[in-house]
Design an enzyme around this catalytic site. Structure first.
Site, PDB file in Angstrom:
ATOM      1  N   GLU A 153      45.336 -29.130 -69.517  1.00 33.03           N
ATOM      2  CA  GLU A 153      46.304 -28.421 -68.664  1.00 33.03           C
ATOM      3  C   GLU A 153      47.654 -29.143 -68.613  1.00 33.03           C
ATOM      4  O   GLU A 153      48.016 -29.729 -67.576  1.00 33.03           O
ATOM      5  CB  GLU A 153      45.746 -28.249 -67.252  1.00 33.03           C
ATOM      6  CG  GLU A 153      44.540 -27.344 -67.204  1.00 33.03           C
ATOM      7  CD  GLU A 153      44.054 -27.087 -65.780  1.00 33.03           C
ATOM      8  OE1 GLU A 153      44.360 -27.888 -64.880  1.00 33.03           O
ATOM      9  OE2 GLU A 153      43.375 -26.063 -65.572  1.00 33.03           O
ATOM     10  N   GLU A 309      38.083 -22.517 -68.717  1.00 34.93           N
ATOM     11  CA  GLU A 309      37.517 -22.931 -67.426  1.00 34.93           C
ATOM     12  C   GLU A 309      37.635 -21.803 -66.422  1.00 34.93           C
ATOM     13  O   GLU A 309      38.690 -21.163 -66.326  1.00 34.93           O
ATOM     14  CB  GLU A 309      38.306 -24.108 -66.819  1.00 34.93           C
ATOM     15  CG  GLU A 309      38.253 -25.411 -67.547  1.00 34.93           C
ATOM     16  CD  GLU A 309      39.117 -26.472 -66.845  1.00 34.93           C
ATOM     17  OE1 GLU A 309      39.405 -26.329 -65.637  1.00 34.93           O
ATOM     18  OE2 GLU A 309      39.521 -27.419 -67.521  1.00 34.93           O
TER      19      GLU A 309
HETATM   20  C1  GAL Z   1      41.236 -27.695 -63.660  1.00 33.57           C
HETATM   21  C2  GAL Z   1      41.050 -28.959 -64.481  1.00 33.57           C
HETATM   22  C3  GAL Z   1      39.635 -29.469 -64.410  1.00 33.57           C
HETATM   23  C4  GAL Z   1      39.139 -29.462 -63.004  1.00 33.57           C
HETATM   24  C5  GAL Z   1      39.292 -28.089 -62.429  1.00 33.57           C
HETATM   25  C6  GAL Z   1      38.802 -27.952 -61.020  1.00 33.57           C
HETATM   26  O1  GAL Z   1      42.558 -27.450 -63.372  1.00 33.57           O
HETATM   27  O2  GAL Z   1      41.386 -28.720 -65.823  1.00 33.57           O
HETATM   28  O3  GAL Z   1      39.585 -30.761 -64.963  1.00 33.57           O
HETATM   29  O4  GAL Z   1      39.879 -30.374 -62.257  1.00 33.57           O
HETATM   30  O5  GAL Z   1      40.651 -27.739 -62.422  1.00 33.57           O
HETATM   31  O6  GAL Z   1      38.993 -26.633 -60.541  1.00 33.57           O
END
Ligand code: GAL
Length: 673
Positions: A153, A309
């Site tokens: 990110e 994710e």
């Molecule tokens: C994302 C990040 C992950 C984790 C996740 C939690 O932004 O890439 O590593 O922190 O959020 O929601």
């Protein structure tokens, strides 16, 4: 080396971030067994593993990663191998303290978190290149590794850096962009407030100042910051590419990304990947999810993309972290799929016992496998297997919504006519209207070729270059329908007001310019008389100078009482609509109904709260239906329900909260629903 094509896997991808270094070795065996049970076929590993992979400078320990990748491969699970550049180890900052980030107020960010390195730092850039090279050399031909996941990110938690290395890069960046100080002075309008520069060394970063910083400078700073991040991505990507052929990606954040211009970023990756988290305060967060998915697909030119994710249930970093209710995760995942994702992944596989994210949900929650969440995870994995044939099919749209990160950066600078006129709020309101009308949209940049769309919607195009204005005017002249929201076409690429009145670049397309903005006091509202309807509006009125447009709506009350608020203009073969106020998604309905008619669009009608999207394959289509409501509904459709195996003869029964994916005849071949 040339990149191998993605997808490297047969069928849809299912999995998540996997951080086994947080667990004893025996748990890994349980993990892979459970991954198989859940149908997981890809996990992202190594994203935060720098301290484990290089415990001392130049001393590498790959044994555990070898073991992990071998274990995954032996179990038929592929790896998306991360580069750990988002979290350099403690030794790195001890050795290179100048690589720490300096914030706007001059504070240096300490160790003990993540994302702390200055993207401009030479030692950081050398270190990430070395690490990417070592990883690529070692794992270029490991059979488990099918994808590289560079960094994590970009832009969060910090993007901007005001330290000495960043300021030196900033000056170099400006010299390349402007070549002469004269050009810089002109672009930034430094005659104002006596900001003229006569020496490059006097140009500083837009850090803390007594009152607001020159907005053109800040806009360039946003461009520079984005460029710096992309340079770092390229360093790692190219280091990997020198030794390995697997495709390379990084995880974007679509509508939640502030610092990264994803139109540019998408050109740099082999496959577009996105992270999306529901925003708890938003009761209709699934609409934001759809927006994010459409934007992700669009920056990638419509190709199937990866949801890298999302969460199985609650996140941990919002004020009130609402848990997903039964079935909600499945609806979220299937919506992403419906909007073009061929990979459905989560943060993270197993919930962490320690650290900042211990209250974040996971595929294997703290409660273990005898839990609702794990059961739903297994069910979703089974669904994705059943949906394998959807892989590669594409979403097609007749409508484009204009989205430009440069305009977002410029729009959200200080000292605007009204703080309540916000880029993201406007984007969401117009998008939500289209969503509720079941109109599938692509997003597009204002300078893209828009000719294939029947309708182009520009909810918020504050910064619009003269050439973008010409592009939109040509689009209308050649028969397109354009719908523009207020506070659009105001400034050029230097945040300088266009000559010829507010909105001048759109004057021909819309048949107007704006003489004066008439923003409302906080909390005030007014109405717009639109045909027989009285639409409630707030925040924004204005004094429009008509140059040919017909008035379709008029302000009633408020500072614009009696003045034109909504207009329609015929230009060439097409039509330009303008909404000079802030209308909610509800109030926009009356206007968009007329706009659709001009554009020749007949939105399909489905029960409220039911989201229906189509993906088109080579030989057949897929209709994806998601019922966000509690009531059971019926949809008219004929085809094969891929999740139940049932043949649907005309009517699909869709349970409250349920999802369906139906293979239908191809619309292209004259069949279809
Ligand atoms: C994302 C990040 C992950 C984790 C996740 C939690 O932004 O890439 O590593 O922190 O959020 O929601």
């Amino acid at each position: 080396m040339t990149a191998a094509a993605w997808p490297a896997l047969e069928g849809l991808v299912y999995g998540g971030d996997y951080n086994p270094e947080q667990w004893p070795r025996e748990v890994w065996d349980e993990d892979v067994a459970l991954m198989r049970e859940a149908g997981v076929n890809l996990v992202s590993v190594g994203i935060f593993s720098w301290a484990m992979l290089e415990p001392k400078e130049g001393l590498y320990d790959f044994a555990w990663m070898d073991d992990l990748l071998d274990l995954l491969h032996a179990n038929g699970i592929a790896a998306d191998l991360g580069t750990p550049s988002v979290s350099p180890p403690a030794w790195f900052f001890a050795a290179y303290p100048d690589a720490r980030v300096t914030d706007k107020d001059g504070r240096v960010m300490g160790f003990g978190s993540r994302g702390m390195a200055s993207h401009a730092s030479a030692p950081y850039r050398e270190a990430i290149a070395r690490m990417a090279t070592e990883l690529a050399k070692r794992y270029a031909s490991h059979p488990a590794v099918v994808l590289w996941h560079v960094h994590n990110e970009y832009g969060v938690p910090v993007a901007e850096d005001f330290g000495p290395a960043a300021v030196a890069s900033w000056r170099r960046w400006l010299q390349e962009r402007y070549e002469t100080l004269e050009a810089l002075n002109a672009a930034w309008g430094t005659a104002f407030w006596g900001q003229r520069y006569d020496d490059w060394e006097h140009v500083v970063a837009p850090a803390a100042t007594p009152t607001i910083v020159n907005p053109a400078m800040k806009l360039d700073w946003a461009r520079f910051t984005d460029d710096q991040l992309r340079e770092c991505f390229r360093i790692e990507r190219d280091a990997i590419r020198a030794h390995a052929t697997q495709p390379i990606t990084t995880n974007f954040m679509a509508h939640q990304s502030w610092n990264t211009d994803l139109w540019k970023w998408a050109q740099e990756v082999d496959v577009v990947a996105d992270d999306h988290y529901l925003w708890s305060p938003d009761e209709d967060a699934h609409v934001g999810l759809a927006l994010s998915a459409d934007l992700t697909r669009s920056v990638g030119g419509g190709a199937p993309w990866m949801l890298m994710e999302h969460s199985t249930s609650a996140v941990n970093w919002q004020g009130h972290n609402t848990a997903k209710r039964p079935g909600e995760m499945r609806r979220n995942a299937i919506t992403h799929l419906g909007r073009g994702a061929d990979a459905i992944m989560f943060f993270q596989w197993r919930a962490s016992r320690s650290g900042a994210e211990k209250f974040h949900s996971a595929m294997v929650p703290h409660a273990g496998t005898q839990s609702r969440v794990f059961r739903e995870v297994v069910q979703l994995g089974a669904h994705l297997k059943d949906l394998a044939e959807v892989q590669g099919s594409r979403v097609e749209a007749e409508v484009a919504v204009l989205y430009d990160w440069e305009s977002l950066w410029a729009h959200d600078l200080e000292w605007r006519p009204s703080d309540d006129m916000q880029f993201r709020e406007r984007m969401r309101a117009f998008y939500e209207r289209l969503w509720r009308d079941n109109v599938t949209v692509d997003f597009a940049h204002p300078e893209h070729d828009l000719s294939r769309y029947k309708l182009v919607v520009a909810p918020s195009s504050y910064l619009l270059t003269a050439s973008a204005g010409e592009n939109l005017t040509r689009y209308v002249e050649r028969g397109g329908t354009l719908l523009v929201g207020a506070f659009s076409g105001i400034v050029d690429e230097n945040d300088a007001v266009h000559a010829g009145g507010f909105g001048a670049p759109l004057k021909d397309a819309l048949g107007l310019t704006v003489e004066e903005f008439l923003p409302l006091r906080e909390g005030r509202a007014m109405e717009i008389a639109y045909g027989d309807a009285a639409l409630s509006a707030d925040v924004w009125a204005e004094d429009i100078g008509l140059t040919g447009a017909e008035v379709r709506g008029t302000f009633v009350g408020g500072p614009g009482d009696g003045l034109p608020a909504i207009t329609r203009h015929q230009r060439g073969e097409g039509t330009g609509w303008y909404v000079g106020t802030r209308l909610s998604a509800d109030a926009l309905a009356a206007v968009t109904a007329d706009v659709y008619a001009d554009a020749g669009i007949t939105p399909p009608s489905f029960p409220a709260g039911v989201e229906v999207i189509s993906r088109r394959g080579d030989a057949q289509d897929f209709v994806i239906a998601v019922n966000h409501g509690d009531d059971d509904v019926e949809l008219e459709i004929t085809g094969a329900d891929l999740l139940t195996g049932a043949e649907i003869e005309g009517t699909l029964e869709l349970a409250g909260g349920g999802v369906a994916v139906v293979r239908t005849a191809s619309a292209r071949q004259g069949g279809g629903q």
